[in-house]
Design an enzyme around this catalytic site. Structure first.
Site, PDB file in Angstrom:
ATOM      1  N   THR A   6       0.860  -1.177   0.000  1.00  0.00           N
ATOM      2  CA  THR A   6       0.000   0.000   0.000  1.00  0.00           C
ATOM      3  C   THR A   6       0.897   1.228   0.000  1.00  0.00           C
ATOM      4  OG1 THR A   6      -1.743  -1.136   1.229  1.00  0.00           O
ATOM      5  CG2 THR A   6      -1.785   1.263   1.231  1.00  0.00           C
TER       6      THR A   6
ATOM      7  N   GLN B 296      -3.192  12.323  -1.974  1.00  0.00           N
ATOM      8  CA  GLN B 296      -1.912  12.936  -2.299  1.00  0.00           C
ATOM      9  C   GLN B 296      -1.253  12.156  -3.430  1.00  0.00           C
ATOM     10  OE1 GLN B 296      -2.983  12.004   0.831  1.00  0.00           O
ATOM     11  NE2 GLN B 296      -1.826  13.112   2.397  1.00  0.00           N
TER      12      GLN B 296
ATOM     13  N   GLN C   1      -3.324  17.240  -5.455  1.00  0.00           N
ATOM     14  CA  GLN C   1      -2.717  17.420  -4.137  1.00  0.00           C
ATOM     15  C   GLN C   1      -1.282  16.912  -4.152  1.00  0.00           C
ATOM     16  OE1 GLN C   1      -4.975  15.880  -0.837  1.00  0.00           O
ATOM     17  NE2 GLN C   1      -3.466  16.491   0.667  1.00  0.00           N
ATOM     18  N   ASP C   2      -0.346  17.750  -3.624  1.00  0.00           N
ATOM     19  CA  ASP C   2       1.068  17.370  -3.477  1.00  0.00           C
ATOM     20  C   ASP C   2       1.769  17.180  -4.818  1.00  0.00           C
ATOM     21  OD1 ASP C   2       0.344  17.373  -0.853  1.00  0.00           O
ATOM     22  OD2 ASP C   2       0.920  15.321  -0.422  1.00  0.00           O
TER      23      ASP C   2
ATOM     24  N   ASP D 247      -1.536  22.058  -1.110  1.00  0.00           N
ATOM     25  CA  ASP D 247      -0.131  21.833  -0.725  1.00  0.00           C
ATOM     26  C   ASP D 247       0.683  21.347  -1.918  1.00  0.00           C
ATOM     27  OD1 ASP D 247      -1.238  22.319   1.787  1.00  0.00           O
ATOM     28  OD2 ASP D 247      -1.314  20.195   2.329  1.00  0.00           O
TER      29      ASP D 247
ATOM     30  N   TRP E 241       3.631  23.435   7.356  1.00  0.00           N
ATOM     31  CA  TRP E 241       3.527  21.979   7.528  1.00  0.00           C
ATOM     32  C   TRP E 241       4.358  21.498   8.717  1.00  0.00           C
ATOM     33  CZ3 TRP E 241       6.327  17.917   4.031  1.00  0.00           C
ATOM     34  CH2 TRP E 241       5.905  16.630   4.398  1.00  0.00           C
TER      35      TRP E 241
END
Length: 824
Positions: free
Chosen positions: A486, A518, A540-541, A566, A631
């Site tokens: 994962t 992300q 995202q990211d 972000d 962050w």
């Protein structure tokens, strides 16, 4: 006749080193957790056991933001593979245990610790205490709700359990870490765990337990020592320090210092010593039972102050224009070492009048970079260290730099006209530490590959044929199951992972099409990386300035960076020069910096154009977004001379895990640049402060401490191999339209249109009922292969709904239809 040591020994023999009194006193047990799991300090009539792990293990020790002095203990699940948990697991914990001595009742009124997480922000923990070793009864939940912590950050916690125990009972504290997603590389962090309270009863005080530290910084008339009291014997430490003489077995009746009270470590200075004399030293600690002593250490003072003693390390990583060396300052010579480094020349016996580095001060080891060097040349190098007396040198090491290797050109073409059809295959063939420029030219096409360029594959220049038509893409995301794994981090889900130093990318697109979580398009993980006229496209990211081996410097010029939340993040020092920063989601944040405390700069945006879609990729109109949120660590993010759109929130910035070191703007323009209502913890730079934000300063070797090995001023590569640019353009022989990629898609998809001549082309999207949704192209198209994109918007600007659509192409009698599927 009895001497003073015999008298003290006789007194202690008669009394047994014990005294008894009835009192109420503060008492505590502390585990520092800087380097081991042992009990570090006991104050009062208590007994503490070493830290216990159940289905957990200590991984290592590391300094983290917000912690107390020294390293913090990082703990992980046994084996390192966290499952996805929705709550804590009762047999997975870290335990601390105390009990009172005989005849003592102890009321625990305080439990404190530094607690945090590292490696990920989904770490949770529950904290309970009990007097039942099974934790089936008498459980007090100190944290009824699970604790959360930002990655890399430690916070101080304190609780008031108010639990009373007798000498037949124990007090047990358990921390239950758990992680919300299946992951590796995640750590629960602890430091300075203390259980404290009130002890009552007849206290039998024993002599304290004290050890003597090693003696350091020995000079002609002084030296540094100290001690560590791990147990006060049940009575308050009223005096502590060191004592010394020239005979042996020193006591406090000899020369001595007094360095405070209480348990723990302390430092002492021996003064008024005689040069060239042998001394015997030991630590002491005094309580009601008397004075105890640590182990004896023997030293000899210097006869005179001298230059430092230093050794030279071997020369490594010898390339054409650089190498690494270093040294170890083993003796300061009796006065402070004010500079250290290496020096080199081509003739032998180099000194600091030759080329040299300055790599800090003080004693200990250091690493130095020899740069710039001349290819194919023999050099002589040695370490040096300087104090007020002079400069000492290590032994001379001889080495020869490599010859400059010739430039190499490799061509990647998905259609087979180059030496490679796969970008990863070209990456794999880059030799380690190649000393010439290794150019990989990628022709137009969509390359769906998960790419990694290894750490030692330096000096690579990755050049695309056309920025918008040369696309490196993938669709991994955090939480995606790939085989038995994962994906659990930005590094694992990145479409492209660039690990080496001295990397340059030109005219190419890095993309991640996943919207579920992300999903990193580009991961930059080493120093001196440059990106010119590149796309970094995702959600995202999108763009991760990781810096896992140390804070890196990255330069981005004329790039288009698109994302939702972000989407520029990490600990790197990065400049975004004249770039387009593109927000594609309502309420999104452009940046999430985790700048290191020792960095002068973080993310710097110079002359950038910030834009936002009118409708986000998820169909929600974009009415506001933020410049960034902090962050980890000590975030620094600055926007200078940037255009800010109307959708930028008046607050400008969003709070998050930590307080930023600097969130600032300067001379920005556009409808969103009114800073009147900005959050109070952001600032507008003064003219003098803004003048410091030059490329030279930001990428100076001194923009971080310890310093980088050299200054860096990025430049666009010149005189590249150009044979590929003179190759005839591959003109298709017939019309064609490819199947879209990805398919199904959300929210955008791409496809290739092949045209044999300059002719009018029509490309349209229809729904299942045959109604036209939008026209993608209606006009002349030049010969060649063209990549087009549909972002799921109709001609009127509304977002198409989920379902099947038809992509239709007509041109000079040619007709073709492809079925495509939009899924939300």
């Amino acid at each position: 006749m009895l001497n003073k040591n015999s008298i003290i020994s006789l007194i202690l023999f008669i009394t047994g080193g014990l005294t008894s009194f009835s009192a109420e006193q503060r008492a505590s047990v502390t585990w520092y957790l800087n380097s081991d799991a042992h009990v570090s300090a006991v104050a009062g009539p208590l007994i503490g056991n070493d830290e216990i792990h159940s289905n957990m293990e200590i991984y290592n020790y590391k300094i983290l933001t917000g912690s107390g002095p020294g390293n913090t203990q990082r703990n992980r699940i046994t084996g390192g593979n966290w499952p996805a948990d929705a709550n804590y697991v009762s047999d997975r914990y870290i335990q601390f245990e105390i009990r009172p001595r005989q005849g003592i009742t102890f009321t625990v009124d305080s439990v404190s610790m530094y607690y945090g997480a590292d490696g990920g922000s989904n770490m949770k923990a529950n904290i309970d205490c009990s007097t039942d070793s099974t934790f089936l009864t008498s459980v007090v939940q100190l944290s009824p709700r699970a604790l959360s912590s930002a990655s890399g950050v430690v916070q101080f916690l304190t609780y008031k359990p108010n639990v009373q125990i007798s000498d037949s009972q124990k007090f047990l504290l358990r921390i239950y870490p758990w992680y919300t997603t299946a992951s590796t590389g995640k750590y629960a962090c602890l430091q300075y765990v203390t259980i404290a309270g009130i002890a009552e009863g007849d206290v039998i005080v024993e002599l304290p337990t004290v050890t003597t530290k090693s003696v350091t910084y020995i000079s002609t008339t002084s030296a540094q020592c100290g001690g560590n009291i791990t147990n006060d014997g049940g009575g308050e430490i009223t005096a502590r320090g060191i004592c010394w003489n020239t005979n042996g077995d020193p006591t406090i009746m000899d020369n001595s210092t007094t360095d405070g009270t209480g348990v723990g470590a302390y430092t002492s200075i021996l003064s008024n010593l005689i040069p060239g004399t042998r001394y015997y030293v030991r630590a002491y600690a005094t309580n009601k039972a008397g004075t105890s002593y640590g182990n004896q250490v023997e030293i000899t003072t210097l006869t005179e102050l001298v230059a430092p003693t230093v050794t030279t390390s071997n020369v490594t990583v010898i390339l054409a224009k650089s190498a690494k060396a270093g040294g170890n300052v083993t003796d300061w010579g009796g006065t402070d070492v004010i500079a250290r480094g290496v020096c080199w020349n081509r003739t032998g016996n180099p000194t600091i009048t030759d080329t040299h580095t300055v790599d800090g001060n003080g004693i200990g080891s250091f690493v130095s970079a020899l740069i710039p060097l001349t290819p194919g040349t023999t050099y002589y190098v040695r370490a040096y260290a300087t104090n007020s007396i002079g400069t000492g040198y290590g032994s001379v090491k001889e080495f020869t730099t490599q010859e400059q290797a010739p430039d190499v050109l490799k061509i990647v073409d998905i259609n087979g006209s180059g030496g490679y059809t796969s970008v990863q295959a070209a990456f794999n063939d880059v030799p380690d530490n190649y000393t010439g420029r290794y150019v990989i030219y990628v022709k137009k096409g969509i390359y769906k590959e998960k790419l990694v360029l290894g750490q030692n594959k330096i000096n690579v220049i990755l050049q695309g044929e056309d920025r918008d038509s040369t696309i490196l893409t993938y669709d991994d995301y955090i939480g995606k199951v790939v085989g038995s794994d994962t994906l659990s981090s930005g590094q694992k889900c990145a479409s492209v992972d660039i690990e080496p130093t001295d990397f340059t990318a030109i005219d190419i697109t890095f993309e991640n099409t996943a919207t579920q979580a992300q999903a990193v398009a580009l991961l930059a993980n080493s120093d001196r990386q440059s990106y010119y006229n590149c796309n970094m496209l995702g959600f995202q990211d999108t763009y991760y300035l990781w810096g896992s081996r140390g804070t890196q410097r990255v330069y981005n010029k004329n790039c288009h960076i698109r994302g939702s939340v972000d989407f520029i993040y990490g600990r790197g020092i990065a400049v975004f020069d004249s770039c387009i920063i593109h927000e594609n989601r309502q309420g999104g944040t452009l940046t999430a910096a985790s700048t290191e405390v020792n960095s002068r700069f973080g993310f710097v945006f110079l002359n950038c154009n910030i834009i936002a879609d009118s409708i986000g990729f998820n169909g929600t109109p974009i009415t506001y977004f933020y410049l960034g949120r902090p962050w980890q660590n000590a975030p620094r993010t600055v926007f200078i001379n940037c255009n800010e759109p109307a959708q930028l929130s008046p607050a400008g910035w969003l709070s998050w895990n930590v307080n930023p070191a600097l969130y600032a703007e300067y001379n920005c323009s556009g409808p969103g640049s009114n800073y009147t209502n900005r959050v109070p913890w952001s600032t507008q730079l003064s003219d003098s402060a803004a003048s410091e934000y030059t490329i030279e300063n930001i990428f100076s070797r001194y923009s971080i401490s310890p310093a980088y090995e050299s200054n860096w001023l990025p430049t666009v590569p010149e005189n590249l191999p150009t044979s590929v640019l003179t190759d005839p353009v591959d003109v298709p022989k017939t019309f064609s339209i490819s199947q879209n990629f990805p398919n199904p898609f959300n929210p955008s998809t791409k496809f290739t249109v092949s045209v044999p001549g300059k002719l009018k082309v029509e490309i349209k999207i229809y729904d299942l009922l045959g109604r036209k949704v939008c026209t993608l192209w209606n006009g002349d198209m030049t010969p060649g292969n063209h990549i087009l994109e549909w972002n799921s918007l109709s001609d009127d600007g509304t977002r198409a709904t989920s379902g099947v659509y038809y992509l239709q192409m007509e041109a000079d009698g040619y007709f073709d239809v492809k079925k495509i599927m939009l899924i939300k």
